[in-house]
Design a protein around this motif. Structure first.
Motif, PDB file in Angstrom:
ATOM      1  N   SER A  84     -24.602   2.284 -30.782  1.00  0.00           N
ATOM      2  CA  SER A  84     -23.589   2.894 -31.642  1.00  0.00           C
ATOM      3  C   SER A  84     -23.944   2.794 -33.116  1.00  0.00           C
ATOM      4  CB  SER A  84     -22.235   2.203 -31.416  1.00  0.00           C
ATOM      5  OG  SER A  84     -21.820   2.322 -30.078  1.00  0.00           O
ATOM      6  N   GLY A  85     -24.901   1.936 -33.446  1.00  0.00           N
ATOM      7  CA  GLY A  85     -25.250   1.650 -34.831  1.00  0.00           C
ATOM      8  C   GLY A  85     -25.526   2.861 -35.711  1.00  0.00           C
ATOM      9  N   PRO A  86     -26.266   3.873 -35.224  1.00  0.00           N
ATOM     10  CA  PRO A  86     -26.484   5.042 -36.081  1.00  0.00           C
ATOM     11  C   PRO A  86     -25.192   5.680 -36.567  1.00  0.00           C
ATOM     12  CG  PRO A  86     -28.037   5.093 -34.275  1.00  0.00           C
ATOM     13  CD  PRO A  86     -27.089   3.947 -33.996  1.00  0.00           C
ATOM     14  N   GLY A  87     -24.170   5.704 -35.714  1.00  0.00           N
ATOM     15  CA  GLY A  87     -22.887   6.245 -36.139  1.00  0.00           C
ATOM     16  C   GLY A  87     -22.290   5.442 -37.285  1.00  0.00           C
ATOM     17  N   PHE A  88     -22.452   4.119 -37.226  1.00  0.00           N
ATOM     18  CA  PHE A  88     -21.919   3.263 -38.286  1.00  0.00           C
ATOM     19  C   PHE A  88     -22.712   3.459 -39.579  1.00  0.00           C
ATOM     20  CE2 PHE A  88     -21.139   0.274 -34.469  1.00  0.00           C
ATOM     21  CZ  PHE A  88     -20.068   1.050 -34.062  1.00  0.00           C
ATOM     22  N   ILE A  89     -24.030   3.616 -39.447  1.00  0.00           N
ATOM     23  CA  ILE A  89     -24.865   3.850 -40.628  1.00  0.00           C
ATOM     24  C   ILE A  89     -24.522   5.192 -41.276  1.00  0.00           C
ATOM     25  CG2 ILE A  89     -27.225   4.186 -41.460  1.00  0.00           C
ATOM     26  CD1 ILE A  89     -26.509   1.292 -40.762  1.00  0.00           C
ATOM     27  N   TYR A  90     -24.247   6.211 -40.460  1.00  0.00           N
ATOM     28  CA  TYR A  90     -23.860   7.511 -41.024  1.00  0.00           C
ATOM     29  C   TYR A  90     -22.548   7.389 -41.805  1.00  0.00           C
ATOM     30  CZ  TYR A  90     -27.401   9.291 -37.792  1.00  0.00           C
ATOM     31  OH  TYR A  90     -28.561   9.517 -37.118  1.00  0.00           O
ATOM     32  N   ARG A  91     -21.631   6.555 -41.322  1.00  0.00           N
ATOM     33  CA  ARG A  91     -20.397   6.327 -42.055  1.00  0.00           C
ATOM     34  C   ARG A  91     -20.698   5.642 -43.398  1.00  0.00           C
ATOM     35  NH1 ARG A  91     -17.636   9.645 -39.854  1.00  0.00           N
ATOM     36  NH2 ARG A  91     -15.802   9.225 -38.539  1.00  0.00           N
ATOM     37  N   LEU A  92     -21.654   4.706 -43.392  1.00  0.00           N
ATOM     38  CA  LEU A  92     -22.039   4.037 -44.636  1.00  0.00           C
ATOM     39  C   LEU A  92     -22.632   5.041 -45.622  1.00  0.00           C
ATOM     40  CD1 LEU A  92     -22.619   1.569 -46.409  1.00  0.00           C
ATOM     41  CD2 LEU A  92     -24.754   1.256 -45.128  1.00  0.00           C
ATOM     42  N   ILE A  93     -23.519   5.913 -45.118  1.00  0.00           N
ATOM     43  CA  ILE A  93     -24.105   6.942 -45.985  1.00  0.00           C
ATOM     44  C   ILE A  93     -23.013   7.832 -46.569  1.00  0.00           C
ATOM     45  CG2 ILE A  93     -25.567   9.007 -46.014  1.00  0.00           C
ATOM     46  CD1 ILE A  93     -27.311   7.608 -43.885  1.00  0.00           C
ATOM     47  N   LEU A 119     -21.170  12.261 -59.774  1.00  0.00           N
ATOM     48  CA  LEU A 119     -22.337  13.021 -59.339  1.00  0.00           C
ATOM     49  C   LEU A 119     -21.912  14.239 -58.525  1.00  0.00           C
ATOM     50  CD1 LEU A 119     -24.889  10.305 -58.126  1.00  0.00           C
ATOM     51  CD2 LEU A 119     -25.092  11.748 -60.153  1.00  0.00           C
ATOM     52  N   PRO A 120     -22.688  15.321 -58.560  1.00  0.00           N
ATOM     53  CA  PRO A 120     -22.429  16.438 -57.651  1.00  0.00           C
ATOM     54  C   PRO A 120     -22.538  15.946 -56.202  1.00  0.00           C
ATOM     55  CG  PRO A 120     -23.977  17.088 -59.364  1.00  0.00           C
ATOM     56  CD  PRO A 120     -23.811  15.606 -59.484  1.00  0.00           C
ATOM     57  N   ALA A 121     -21.702  16.473 -55.314  1.00  0.00           N
ATOM     58  CA  ALA A 121     -21.631  15.971 -53.941  1.00  0.00           C
ATOM     59  C   ALA A 121     -22.963  16.072 -53.212  1.00  0.00           C
ATOM     60  CB  ALA A 121     -20.552  16.720 -53.173  1.00  0.00           C
ATOM     61  N   ASP A 122     -23.657  17.206 -53.357  1.00  0.00           N
ATOM     62  CA  ASP A 122     -24.924  17.364 -52.633  1.00  0.00           C
ATOM     63  C   ASP A 122     -25.982  16.396 -53.146  1.00  0.00           C
ATOM     64  OD1 ASP A 122     -25.049  18.708 -55.073  1.00  0.00           O
ATOM     65  OD2 ASP A 122     -26.375  20.274 -54.306  1.00  0.00           O
ATOM     66  N   GLN A 123     -25.989  16.154 -54.443  1.00  0.00           N
ATOM     67  CA  GLN A 123     -26.958  15.214 -55.006  1.00  0.00           C
ATOM     68  C   GLN A 123     -26.632  13.775 -54.595  1.00  0.00           C
ATOM     69  OE1 GLN A 123     -27.140  14.581 -59.383  1.00  0.00           O
ATOM     70  NE2 GLN A 123     -29.308  15.177 -59.156  1.00  0.00           N
ATOM     71  N   ALA A 124     -25.355  13.425 -54.604  1.00  0.00           N
ATOM     72  CA  ALA A 124     -24.953  12.083 -54.184  1.00  0.00           C
ATOM     73  C   ALA A 124     -25.356  11.830 -52.741  1.00  0.00           C
ATOM     74  CB  ALA A 124     -23.444  11.921 -54.356  1.00  0.00           C
ATOM     75  N   GLN A 125     -25.223  12.840 -51.887  1.00  0.00           N
ATOM     76  CA  GLN A 125     -25.610  12.669 -50.485  1.00  0.00           C
ATOM     77  C   GLN A 125     -27.111  12.488 -50.346  1.00  0.00           C
ATOM     78  OE1 GLN A 125     -23.642  14.832 -47.179  1.00  0.00           O
ATOM     79  NE2 GLN A 125     -25.649  15.709 -46.761  1.00  0.00           N
ATOM     80  N   ARG A 126     -27.898  13.262 -51.086  1.00  0.00           N
ATOM     81  CA  ARG A 126     -29.358  13.102 -51.031  1.00  0.00           C
ATOM     82  C   ARG A 126     -29.762  11.705 -51.496  1.00  0.00           C
ATOM     83  NH1 ARG A 126     -29.203  18.367 -53.175  1.00  0.00           N
ATOM     84  NH2 ARG A 126     -29.656  17.605 -55.291  1.00  0.00           N
ATOM     85  N   PHE A 127     -29.144  11.251 -52.579  1.00  0.00           N
ATOM     86  CA  PHE A 127     -29.463   9.921 -53.087  1.00  0.00           C
ATOM     87  C   PHE A 127     -29.088   8.845 -52.066  1.00  0.00           C
ATOM     88  CE2 PHE A 127     -29.309  10.752 -57.988  1.00  0.00           C
ATOM     89  CZ  PHE A 127     -30.409  11.599 -57.862  1.00  0.00           C
ATOM     90  N   ALA A 128     -27.931   8.996 -51.429  1.00  0.00           N
ATOM     91  CA  ALA A 128     -27.478   8.004 -50.453  1.00  0.00           C
ATOM     92  C   ALA A 128     -28.424   7.935 -49.252  1.00  0.00           C
ATOM     93  CB  ALA A 128     -26.058   8.334 -50.000  1.00  0.00           C
ATOM     94  N   ILE A 129     -28.798   9.097 -48.725  1.00  0.00           N
ATOM     95  CA  ILE A 129     -29.696   9.136 -47.559  1.00  0.00           C
ATOM     96  C   ILE A 129     -31.046   8.518 -47.900  1.00  0.00           C
ATOM     97  CG2 ILE A 129     -30.991  10.664 -46.016  1.00  0.00           C
ATOM     98  CD1 ILE A 129     -28.572  12.580 -46.138  1.00  0.00           C
ATOM     99  N   ALA A 130     -31.620   8.916 -49.044  1.00  0.00           N
ATOM    100  CA  ALA A 130     -32.931   8.404 -49.438  1.00  0.00           C
ATOM    101  C   ALA A 130     -32.880   6.909 -49.727  1.00  0.00           C
ATOM    102  CB  ALA A 130     -33.440   9.157 -50.662  1.00  0.00           C
ATOM    103  N   THR A 131     -31.773   6.433 -50.283  1.00  0.00           N
ATOM    104  CA  THR A 131     -31.632   5.005 -50.572  1.00  0.00           C
ATOM    105  C   THR A 131     -31.605   4.187 -49.288  1.00  0.00           C
ATOM    106  OG1 THR A 131     -30.457   5.440 -52.643  1.00  0.00           O
ATOM    107  CG2 THR A 131     -30.157   3.268 -51.645  1.00  0.00           C
ATOM    108  N   VAL A 132     -30.837   4.633 -48.293  1.00  0.00           N
ATOM    109  CA  VAL A 132     -30.778   3.931 -47.019  1.00  0.00           C
ATOM    110  C   VAL A 132     -32.137   3.975 -46.320  1.00  0.00           C
ATOM    111  CG1 VAL A 132     -29.754   3.966 -44.712  1.00  0.00           C
ATOM    112  CG2 VAL A 132     -28.299   4.267 -46.728  1.00  0.00           C
ATOM    113  N   GLU A 133     -32.780   5.135 -46.340  1.00  0.00           N
ATOM    114  CA  GLU A 133     -34.093   5.273 -45.702  1.00  0.00           C
ATOM    115  C   GLU A 133     -35.119   4.347 -46.349  1.00  0.00           C
ATOM    116  OE1 GLU A 133     -37.337   8.796 -44.605  1.00  0.00           O
ATOM    117  OE2 GLU A 133     -35.951   9.064 -46.277  1.00  0.00           O
ATOM    118  N   GLY A 134     -35.174   4.337 -47.677  1.00  0.00           N
ATOM    119  CA  GLY A 134     -36.147   3.514 -48.377  1.00  0.00           C
ATOM    120  C   GLY A 134     -35.883   2.032 -48.202  1.00  0.00           C
ATOM    121  N   ALA A 135     -34.612   1.633 -48.268  1.00  0.00           N
ATOM    122  CA  ALA A 135     -34.273   0.219 -48.101  1.00  0.00           C
ATOM    123  C   ALA A 135     -34.637  -0.261 -46.701  1.00  0.00           C
ATOM    124  CB  ALA A 135     -32.786   0.008 -48.369  1.00  0.00           C
TER     125      ALA A 135
END
Length: 260
Positions: free
Chosen positions: A161-170, A182-198
């Motif tokens: 179930s963890g991916p679902g919880f991570i998507y909620r975090l993103i 921030l613009p919504a689309d940019q904030a989402q890109r930053f959030a996804i890339a931040t989680v991926e990189g971390a």
């Protein structure tokens, strides 16, 4: 993948289809795979697709249907039965099907990009069966055996179930960034890339996640100010514990229902 002359995949929805694509991409011959699914899903070229169970018996039978659909299947035979059905225990499967060995598996959706987590368990001491099961799952990502079958409830909550919880975090990170300007689309890109990189850094580092968090947080800095909110009264840890506990309890309920 450890060689298997024939594989029957019962159910080819999101998870079954993801596993199938990875098997083909890893070099499994499409002609060795039969998909049994009445809903006629799209399958890779060369894979046999049938709506009903054909005659015969495969080397490996993989169950990728919903647990409540188990009763609709006939008494199938196979050398090895691999089941990804959440909550359906090995004893239930062994009584329901004619298989020399039964292995339970719990994959998660990132298996579609070979970044999944797959937990395996079997009561069988058959080394060949264990090797075939491990080889079948190896192209999907991280594969590890668990010691006790009842640990599947925790695995289901954590990685299943963890991916679902991570998507909620993103989503929460992106929403907060948007709310702060921030613009919504940019904030989402930053959030996804931040989680991926971390996550990628945590995977390659010898340091624990707790140590990595402290390395990001300079005394009196911005990260520390944010961590103080998450760490106050163990707020984040308590929330995640409650989240996983709820999912694990639901897994146990499903197991009880399947047992009955």
């Amino acid at each position: 993948m450890t060689a298997a002359a024939s594989i029957w995949l019962v159910g080819c929805g999101n998870m079954g289809g993801a596993m199938l694509r990875r098997w083909i991409a890893s070099g499994t011959a499409p002609s060795s795979i039969t998909v049994i699914d009445p809903y006629a899903p799209k399958v890779p070229r060369g894979v046999r697709l049938v709506a009903e169970v054909p005659e015969g018996a495969p080397d490996v039978l993989v169950l990728a249907i919903k647990p409540q659909q188990l009763g609709s299947l006939p008494r199938l035979k196979a050398k090895l039965l691999v089941s990804i059905l959440a909550g359906v225990e090995e004893a239930t499967l062994a009584a329901r099907f004619d298989a020399d060995a039964v292995v339970r598996a719990m994959p998660n959706l990132p298996v579609d990009i070979a970044k999944g987590v797959v937990a395996l368990h079997t009561e069988s001491s058959d080394a060949d069966a264990r090797a075939v099961a491990h080889g079948l799952m190896a192209p999907l990502g991280l594969v590890e055996w668990i010691e006790r079958e009842d640990q599947f409830h925790v695995v289901t909550a954590l990685s299943g179930s963890g991916p679902g919880f991570i998507y909620r975090l993103i989503e929460a990170l992106a929403d907060a960034g948007t709310a702060l300007g921030l613009p919504a689309d940019q904030a989402q890109r930053f959030a996804i890339a931040t989680v991926e990189g971390a996550a990628a850094l945590a995977e390659k580092s010898d340091a624990s996640p707790a140590t990595l968090a402290d390395r990001v947080a300079s005394p009196g800095g911005t990260t520390r100010a944010g961590l103080n909110v998450l760490d106050h009264d163990n707020a984040l840890k308590r929330l995640i514990h409650e989240t996983l506990d709820a999912a694990a309890k639901r897994s146990a309920e499903l197991a009880e229902a399947a047992r009955g």
